[in-house]
Each structure stands twice: as C-alpha cells, then as structure tokens.
Design a protein around this motif. Sequence first.
Motif, PDB file in Angstrom:
ATOM      1  N   PHE A 171     -15.599   5.508   2.026  1.00 12.40           N
ATOM      2  CA  PHE A 171     -14.931   4.254   2.378  1.00 12.40           C
ATOM      3  C   PHE A 171     -15.814   3.411   3.292  1.00 12.40           C
ATOM      4  O   PHE A 171     -16.020   2.213   3.062  1.00 12.40           O
ATOM      5  CB  PHE A 171     -13.593   4.537   3.071  1.00 12.40           C
ATOM      6  N   LEU A 228      -9.671  -0.224  -1.759  1.00 10.74           N
ATOM      7  CA  LEU A 228     -10.837   0.625  -1.524  1.00 10.74           C
ATOM      8  C   LEU A 228     -10.413   1.980  -0.975  1.00 10.74           C
ATOM      9  O   LEU A 228     -10.940   3.025  -1.382  1.00 10.74           O
ATOM     10  CB  LEU A 228     -11.802  -0.071  -0.554  1.00 10.74           C
ATOM     11  N   MET A 229      -9.466   1.976  -0.045  1.00  9.07           N
ATOM     12  CA  MET A 229      -8.984   3.236   0.525  1.00  9.07           C
ATOM     13  C   MET A 229      -8.435   4.155  -0.556  1.00  9.07           C
ATOM     14  O   MET A 229      -8.778   5.341  -0.634  1.00  9.07           O
ATOM     15  CB  MET A 229      -7.876   2.940   1.557  1.00  9.07           C
ATOM     16  N   TYR A 268       0.834  -1.210   0.000  1.00 10.17           N
ATOM     17  CA  TYR A 268       0.000   0.000   0.000  1.00 10.17           C
ATOM     18  C   TYR A 268       0.866   1.256   0.000  1.00 10.17           C
ATOM     19  O   TYR A 268       0.582   2.224  -0.717  1.00 10.17           O
ATOM     20  CB  TYR A 268      -0.925  -0.001   1.212  1.00 10.17           C
ATOM     21  N   GLU A 302     -16.416 -10.287   2.810  1.00  6.07           N
ATOM     22  CA  GLU A 302     -15.092  -9.854   3.256  1.00  6.07           C
ATOM     23  C   GLU A 302     -13.996 -10.914   3.057  1.00  6.07           C
ATOM     24  O   GLU A 302     -12.816 -10.600   2.990  1.00  6.07           O
ATOM     25  CB  GLU A 302     -15.121  -9.398   4.719  1.00  6.07           C
ATOM     26  N   TRP A 315      -8.062  -5.893  -0.358  1.00  6.06           N
ATOM     27  CA  TRP A 315      -9.241  -5.148  -0.826  1.00  6.06           C
ATOM     28  C   TRP A 315      -9.444  -3.844  -0.072  1.00  6.06           C
ATOM     29  O   TRP A 315      -9.871  -2.838  -0.665  1.00  6.06           O
ATOM     30  CB  TRP A 315     -10.494  -6.025  -0.795  1.00  6.06           C
ATOM     31  N   ARG A 316      -9.155  -3.818   1.233  1.00  7.68           N
ATOM     32  CA  ARG A 316      -9.343  -2.562   1.974  1.00  7.68           C
ATOM     33  C   ARG A 316      -8.341  -1.502   1.514  1.00  7.68           C
ATOM     34  O   ARG A 316      -8.671  -0.323   1.443  1.00  7.68           O
ATOM     35  CB  ARG A 316      -9.227  -2.806   3.474  1.00  7.68           C
ATOM     36  N   GLU A 374     -17.350  -0.242   2.544  1.00  6.41           N
ATOM     37  CA  GLU A 374     -16.891  -1.323   3.417  1.00  6.41           C
ATOM     38  C   GLU A 374     -18.072  -1.990   4.123  1.00  6.41           C
ATOM     39  O   GLU A 374     -18.160  -3.229   4.197  1.00  6.41           O
ATOM     40  CB  GLU A 374     -15.911  -0.776   4.456  1.00  6.41           C
TER      41      GLU A 374
END
Length: 296
Positions: free
Chosen positions: A222, A198-199, A102, A235, A194-195, A226
């Motif tokens: 977000f 998404l972020m 990330y 999830e 995935w988070r 989520e």
Amino acid sequence: MDPLRVLRAIRFSTRLEFEMGEEVKVAAGDNDVKSAIVGKVSRERIWHEIHLMLSGNQPAKALGYLSDFGLFWVVFTPPSNCKPLILKEDNKDKIYKQKRVYLYASLLLPLWKTVYIDNKKKTAPVVTYIINTSDGDEVMRLYDAVDKFLCLIPLILFGEDMEIPWETDIIEVSVASKTRILLGLLLREIKGLWRAALMMSTFLFKNTAVEGLLGGERREVFMKVEQEILRLGLEKVWEMKALVNGKDIMRHLGVEKGGPAVGKWQRRLLQLQLANPSCGSVKECLDWMTEQMKLE
C-alpha cells in the motif's frame, strides 16, 4: 474516580466479558472525568490502554463503549493547533460517506461479482440489490477501481510492462509514462475513494515476488503504491482540466458532430496530458494530434 481507571474498566469488561456496574458507567460519561483524561493523563498512558483494548478479543465492543460514553473523541482528540483540514463541516459528509462505502465494500466483498436477474430481466449486481441507495453504486464503482489497481500494482512495484485489459488504446510512451497515464485515468474515475480502493486491492493482491521481497507485508505494498501516486503528483488528478475539449477536436477534424472519433482523440489527448505534465497549451496538443493522424 481515577480517569485512567475508566479506560481500564472498559478494557477489562470487554476482555473478561463481564458487565460494568452502573456507577462505573455513570463515571465514564462524567464531564469531569473526560476533562481529567485530557488534562491530567499523559498521551502515552492513554494510548497504552487503547492499544491493549484493540489487541484484546473484543476490540469492536471496546470502541463501542468509548463511543457510548462519549469518550471516543476524548482519547482520539487531535492537538489544539492542528490544521482543521479534515474537520471542516463541509468536508465531514464526504469523509463519512467514504468511510461508509469502504465498510459496505469490505462487508460485501464475497458478493462482489455475484449477479441476479432483476424485474426487467436484466443482469444486475447483488450488491446494488442489498444496498438499494446510491451507496450501492459507489460500492460497485469502488470494486471496479480495486480490479484496475490489481492490474497496476505489478507495473508500479516492478516496472513490468504488460497489457492492461481495461485500457488497450495507450499512446506510444515509455513504461514510466504509461504508469502515470494509467494511474491518472484510474484516479480520475474513482476520485477521493482511491485510497480505499488501493487498500482493498493490497489485501487481494497475490504475487510470489511481493511475498519474497516484502515478507507478506500488505502495508508495504500500500505504502509503495501510495508514495508513487504522491511522487507523480496525482493525488488530486481529477481536478486537472483537459486542455482540449470536444469542440476543439471537432474543429480540428473538420466535423460538425461528435462521434467515436472525437471520443477516441479526447481520450488520447488526455493521456498525452497525463504523460507530459509540462504540455501546457492547446496548440501543442493539437500539433501532436496532427502528427499522430499522419501516422494512421
């Protein structure tokens, strides 16, 4: 030394840009001071100092000091009775890798779609040239998921039915089921990242309706997406096994070798399974496949 003064010394040295004395540095790394921070100083007072550090002009330097003095996990320590889910040894490498990917993706975002000609005269992403390890491929995989999330956010937030460029062959279902299919397919590709995807996509997402409804709060975007993923039970959807495999489809089609037709039906049957979580048997899936074949 008053343990709270150690945190204040870090805060003021970064805020006012002066060098801490050696005595202060030694005290900051002292085990007795660390124990006192945990045992004698309230969490509220600790967090007040951390909040001021991170609100200052050099938050990264302040966090660097906390790490150098061995204070990071002292001030960010979890309670003793917490569940050890993310602290297990076998999960640490995954968590650190996700964080690393990330950070790389954030740093190199301006180069996301920049390419060059490699030694084999092929077009390749600049990102994989700079990060010449498997992390480079992971960063590009993350970018691909960000691109797909950007297409899905309006569908999730506003129920806007639209053509999705990366998945054009969608089975006939309601808009709600279509959302579940598309999210499921995306999360099965990106898995535990995935988070992070998404972020990043919420920072890049632009929509006047979002600005009006949410006051420009990216965090709200977000959280809404989520929460929808969690509500749909997606999830960890990549752990879901496909009910029908390639051999089942080949037998049903009466062919001996795989090919485009087998791949097409594998994808469609996976969509059916995502759209209808209650679809629980191979027979149900193959019966549906038979009906669909009659319509073609």
